[in-house]
Design an enzyme around this catalytic site. Structure first.
Site, short mmCIF file in Angstrom:
data_model
loop_
_atom_site.label_atom_id
_atom_site.label_comp_id
_atom_site.label_asym_id
_atom_site.label_seq_id
_atom_site.Cartn_x
_atom_site.Cartn_y
_atom_site.Cartn_z
N CYS A 97 -16.48 -17.49 13.04
CA CYS A 97 -15.41 -16.86 13.84
C CYS A 97 -15.05 -15.47 13.29
O CYS A 97 -14.01 -14.92 13.64
CB CYS A 97 -14.17 -17.73 13.88
SG CYS A 97 -14.37 -19.19 14.92
N TYR B 129 -28.47 -25.78 -2.01
CA TYR B 129 -27.78 -24.85 -1.10
C TYR B 129 -26.36 -24.51 -1.61
O TYR B 129 -25.65 -25.39 -2.10
CB TYR B 129 -27.68 -25.46 0.31
CG TYR B 129 -26.81 -24.59 1.19
CD1 TYR B 129 -27.29 -23.37 1.66
CD2 TYR B 129 -25.48 -24.91 1.44
CE1 TYR B 129 -26.48 -22.52 2.39
CE2 TYR B 129 -24.66 -24.06 2.16
CZ TYR B 129 -25.17 -22.87 2.63
OH TYR B 129 -24.35 -22.02 3.32
N HIS C 234 -8.64 -22.55 3.10
CA HIS C 234 -9.87 -21.88 3.55
C HIS C 234 -9.46 -20.60 4.28
O HIS C 234 -9.53 -20.52 5.51
CB HIS C 234 -10.61 -22.85 4.47
CG HIS C 234 -12.00 -22.43 4.85
ND1 HIS C 234 -12.61 -22.89 5.99
CD2 HIS C 234 -12.89 -21.61 4.24
CE1 HIS C 234 -13.83 -22.38 6.06
NE2 HIS C 234 -14.02 -21.59 5.02
N LYS D 152 -16.62 -24.58 -2.34
CA LYS D 152 -16.01 -25.55 -1.43
C LYS D 152 -15.58 -26.82 -2.18
O LYS D 152 -14.53 -27.40 -1.90
CB LYS D 152 -16.97 -25.92 -0.31
CG LYS D 152 -17.50 -24.73 0.48
CD LYS D 152 -16.41 -23.98 1.19
CE LYS D 152 -17.00 -22.94 2.13
NZ LYS D 152 -15.95 -22.13 2.76
N ARG E 74 -24.69 -26.58 4.37
CA ARG E 74 -23.88 -27.69 3.88
C ARG E 74 -24.21 -28.93 4.69
O ARG E 74 -24.43 -28.86 5.89
CB ARG E 74 -22.39 -27.38 4.03
CG ARG E 74 -21.84 -26.42 3.00
CD ARG E 74 -20.34 -26.27 3.11
NE ARG E 74 -19.96 -25.58 4.31
CZ ARG E 74 -19.44 -26.14 5.39
NH1 ARG E 74 -19.21 -27.44 5.42
NH2 ARG E 74 -19.12 -25.42 6.45
N ARG F 292 -28.08 -16.06 3.62
CA ARG F 292 -26.87 -15.59 2.92
C ARG F 292 -27.12 -14.45 1.97
O ARG F 292 -28.21 -14.30 1.43
CB ARG F 292 -26.27 -16.76 2.12
CG ARG F 292 -25.87 -17.98 2.95
CD ARG F 292 -24.48 -17.83 3.46
NE ARG F 292 -24.08 -18.91 4.35
CZ ARG F 292 -22.80 -19.26 4.53
NH1 ARG F 292 -21.83 -18.65 3.90
NH2 ARG F 292 -22.50 -20.22 5.38
N ASP G 286 -12.77 -15.85 1.77
CA ASP G 286 -13.04 -17.25 2.13
C ASP G 286 -11.97 -18.24 1.66
O ASP G 286 -11.70 -19.20 2.38
CB ASP G 286 -14.40 -17.67 1.56
CG ASP G 286 -14.95 -18.94 2.19
OD1 ASP G 286 -14.80 -19.11 3.42
OD2 ASP G 286 -15.51 -19.78 1.46
N SER H 296 -15.90 -21.69 10.51
CA SER H 296 -17.12 -20.92 10.30
C SER H 296 -17.56 -20.26 11.62
O SER H 296 -17.29 -20.78 12.69
CB SER H 296 -18.24 -21.83 9.78
OG SER H 296 -17.81 -22.50 8.63
C1 OXD Z 1 -18.39 -21.93 5.21
C2 OXD Z 1 -18.74 -20.92 4.19
O1 OXD Z 1 -19.27 -22.70 5.64
O2 OXD Z 1 -17.85 -20.16 3.80
O3 OXD Z 1 -17.23 -21.98 5.61
O4 OXD Z 1 -19.90 -20.89 3.74
MN MN Z 2 -15.91 -20.71 4.41
#
Ligand code: OXD
Ligand code: MN
Length: 581
Positions: free
Chosen positions: A248, A195, A224, A204, A67, A365, A273, A246
Site C-alpha cells: 500500500c 527469507y 507496524h 517481524k 514470509r 528486496r 516499517d 503490505s
Molecule cells: C512486510 C514487510 O511484509 O515489511 O510487511 O516486509
Molecule cells: Mn512491513
C-alpha cells in the site's frame, strides 16, 4: 560474559552441532572476512563496484521467497491467548515437533551468534536480542537492519532481558519449515527458511510479534508503522506514524518528496516499517524506529516513484532476487528504464526483454542502511524518540473509504484501526478485489489475541490527555472507469497537511457518520490535477457501501467471541446507528 546467554548458546550448539561457534563483534575486519566466505560459497555475488560499491547480490531458493504465514506459529500456553487470527501450536508440541529439526542441522557449518540492539544504542526504548544463525546472508543483513556486535553485548550486560532467536536454514524444505514464537520466554525458533521476514529475527518476529506482547505487559505500543517528520514552510517539524498493509505504499510515504506546488514542505524519514511508542513524561507519545535499515520491495521503485529509496541502495546494500545486468547492476520491473540488454533473472536463467516471465521476483528486496537515505531525519536516532501528533491507518479500497477522514476521538480511532481492511491485488495469489481485514496492519504480526490487543490500545488512550489524533486514509479509490481518482505519491502530502491542521484546531471539515471529512477547499488543491467531480467522489461517504462494510466488520468481529472488547462492539453499533439516522 552473560552467563544466561552463554548457557543458551551452549544448548543450541549441543543440538545443532556446528563446526565452530562464531561470536559476531560487528567489526569491519569480521565483515570483510564473512563476505569473502559468502562469495566463495556462492551465497553472494559482488556487484558493479563503480555503480554499486560494496553491494552484494543474493538469489534465494525459489521455494523460499516470502514470509510464510501458514508456517508461522504463536506458541502461547492456550489457543485462546493467540486468538482467531494466529496459528497456534502449544509449547509442548513445538518442543516435540520443531526442536528435533535442529538436531545436527549445523554440522559442517559455522554457528554465528549475533548480539543486536533494536533501536538507537542507549535509548531507554531500545531492546536487545541475540540471533543464532548458520546463514552468512542473515549475518550480513542483520548488520544493516540492526545494530550488531560488541555494543549490543555491552548494552545487555548481565541482564536476562533479551530475545533469544534460534535460526537455521535446515534443509530449506517447506515441509520442515517453521517460524515459532514463544511469547512467555521471548524466544523464537525459525528453521527451514532464509527469507528476510522469516530469518532476520529482529524484524517481524521480535520487533512486532514478541514486542507486541512485551508492549502489552509493559504499557507501550509495538506497531507496524512508518514514522516521518513533516516540515512546514516555517521550518516546524511535526511527526506522524502510519500503518498500512503490505503493498500500500508504506516505504513511498516514508520517503515522500513533496510536489512542486507545495514549496517549503519537507518530509523527513524516521522509519519505514516499525514503530515502538511510549508515553514521555510530558504525556505525549514518543516513537523510535527499532530498525537500522530498510528491507524494501524492489519492483516498482524508480527515480519517479521513490527516488530516496533508490538513492539509499546505491552502496553498502544487498539485493535479493532482483535481476542482474551483465555488468553487475540490479534491474527490476518498474525501475524506470528498459533492461539495458539480456539479464540474468532471479532464478539464474537468461532473460530477454519481452519475456513472459518476470526478471525480478515480485517480492525481490533491497537491504539498505537507513543513514544512506537522502531524506533521513536528523532526529532518527534520538534516544527518546520523536513526539507523534497524528496516527494514520489506511488500506487499499476501490470504494467505501474516502481519501481521508478523522476519527471522533481515541476510542473511535482504535475502532477505525480495528476495522481496517484492504483489497487484494493482482500481485498476490487468489481473487482480486477481495476485502481482507487487516487491523492496524498487524494481522500477520500481532503476537497475541487481537481482541486483547484492541483492549490494550483502548487502555493506552486512558493514560494521557495528549494522545495523537487518529485518521484513516485511502489513496486507492477508483472511479466508474476503474482508474484511480487520486494521483498518490507526493500529492499524498496534501491530505496529511490537512490532518496536521486538524491537530491544531484548524482545517475545515464536515461531520459524516464515519468521522470528519475535509471540505474540497480545505485540501490545498492549488495546482492539483484532479477534477472537482473526482474530488467530490474521493471525499464522499456512500451509505450503501457502508452497509456492506458494516456487515463485513460484524462478521470479522464475531470471530473474537468474548475477547472482543465491549467498546469495539459499542463503536460498531454506534456507526450503524449513525447511518440509520
Ligand atoms: C512486510 C514487510 O511484509 O515489511 O510487511 O516486509
Ligand atoms: Mn512491513
Amino acid at each position: 560474559m552473560n552467563r544466561d546467554l552463554e548457557k543458551w548458546v551452549e544448548e543450541c550448539a549441543a543440538q545443532a552441532r556446528p563446526d565452530r561457534v562464531v561470536w559476531i563483534d560487528g567489526s569491519e575486519a569480521e565483515q570483510s572476512a564473512l563476505i569473502e566466505e559468502a562469495v566463495a560459497e556462492g551465497v553472494f555475488a559482488r556487484m558493479n563496484e563503480q555503480t554499486h560499491p560494496n553491494c552484494f547480490y543474493h538469489r534465494s531458493n525459489p521455494t523460499d521467497v516470502a514470509r510464510t504465514e501458514h508456517l508461522t506459529f504463536i506458541c502461547a500456553p492456550t489457543k485462546d491467548d493467540t486468538g482467531p487470527t494466529n496459528n497456534w501450536m502449544s509449547p509442548e508440541d513445538a518442543k516435540a515437533k520443531i526442536w528435533p529439526l535442529y538436531k545436527d542441522a549445523m554440522r559442517g557449518r559455522n554457528m554465528y551468534v549475533i548480539p543486536y540492539v533494536m533501536g538507537p544504542l542507549g535509548s531507554p526504548i531500545s531492546k536487545v536480542g541475540v540471533e543464532i544463525t548458520d546463514s552468512r546472508y542473515v549475518v550480513a543483513n542483520m548488520r544493516i537492519m540492526t545494530r550488531i556486535g560488541t555494543a549490543a553485548l555491552e548494552q545487555l550486560g548481565e541482564s536476562t532481558d533479551y530475545c533469544k532467536g534460534f535460526h537455521s536454514l535446515g534443509d530449506l524444505s517447506p515441509d520442515r519449515r517453521f517460524i515459532a514464537h514463544f511469547p512467555e520466554t521471548r524466544t523464537i525458533w525459525s528453521i527451514g527458511s532464509g527469507y528476510g521476514g522469516n530469518a532476520l529475527l529482529g524484524k517481524k518476529c521480535y520487533a512486532l510479534r514478541i514486542a507486541s506482547v512485551m508492549a502489552r505487559d509493559q504499557g507501550w505500543l509495538a506497531e507496524h508503522m512508518l514514522i516521518v517528520g513533516i516540515e512546514n514552510p516555517k521550518g516546524e517539524v511535526t511527526y506522524i506514524a502510519a500503518a498500512f498493509p503490505s503493498a500500500c505504499g508504506k516505504t513511498n510515504l516514508a520517503m515522500l518528496i513533496p510536489p512542486d506546488s507545495m514549496p517549503g514542505y519537507k518530509v523527513w524519514t524516521v522509519g519505514d516499517d516499525i514503530a515502538w511508542m511510549k508515553f514521555g513524561p510530558d504525556g505525549r507519545l514518543y516513537a523510535i524506529n527499532p530498525e537500522n535499515g530498510f528491507f524494501g520491495v524492489a519492483p516498482g521503485t524508480s527515480m519517479k516513484t521513490n527516488r530516496n529509496a533508490l538513492l539509499s541502495t546505491q552502496k553498502n546494500s544487498i539485493f535479493t532476487n532482483v535481476a542482474l545486468t551483465d555488468d553487475g547492476q540490479p534491474w527490476w520491473e518498474g525501475i524506470g528504464y528498459d533492461a539495458p540488454g539480456p539479464l540474468t533473472d532471479w532464478k539464474g536463467n537468461r532473460w530477454e526483454s519481452g519475456s513472459a516471465e518476470k526478471a525480478a521476483h515480485p517480492n525481490s528486496r533491497f537491504t539498505a542502511p537507513a543513514r544512506q537515505c537522502p531524506s533521513i531525519s536528523k532526529e532518527w536516532e534520538t534516544p527518546n524518540g520523536v513526539p507523534i501528533s497524528a496516527i494514520f491507518f489506511g488500506g487499499r479500497r476501490a470504494r467505501t473509504a474516502p481519501l481521508i477522514y478523522e476519527s471522533f476521538d481515541w476510542k473511535h480511532g482504535v475502532f477505525v484501526g480495528a476495522s481496517m481492511a484492504s483489497e487484494t491485488t493482482a500481485a498476490a495469489t487468489g481473487a482480486v478485489g477481495v476485502v481482507r481485514r487487516d487491523p492496524m496492519a498487524m494481522l500477520p504480526f500481532c503476537g497475541y489475541n487481537m481482541g486483547d490487543y484492541w483492549a490494550h490500545w483502548l487502555r493506552m488512550g486512558e493514560k494521557s490527555d495528549k494522545v495523537p489524533k487518529i485518521f484513516h486514509v485511502n489513496w486507492f479509490r477508483t472511479g466508474a472507469d476503474g482508474k484511480f481518482l487520486w494521483p498518490g505519491f507526493g500529492e499524498n502530502l496534501r491530505p496529511i497537511v490537512w490532518a496536521l491542521e486538524r491537530t491544531q484546531g484548524k482545517g475545515a471539515a464536515v461531520e459524516t457518520p464515519i468521522g470528519f471529512v475535509p471540505t474540497p477547499e480545505a485540501l490545498h488543491t492549488e495546482s492539483l490535477d484532479v477534477s472537482p467531480a473526482a474530488l467530490e467522489e474521493l471525499l464522499s461517504v456512500d451509505p450503501e457501501d457502508w452497509q456492506a462494510e458494516l456487515a463485513g466488520q460484524a462478521e470479522f468481529f464475531a470471530t473474537f467471541g468474548d475477547r472482543l472488547p465491549p467498546e469495539i462492539q459499542r463503536q460498531h453499533d454506534n456507526l450503524k446507528k449513525r447511518f440509520a439516522h
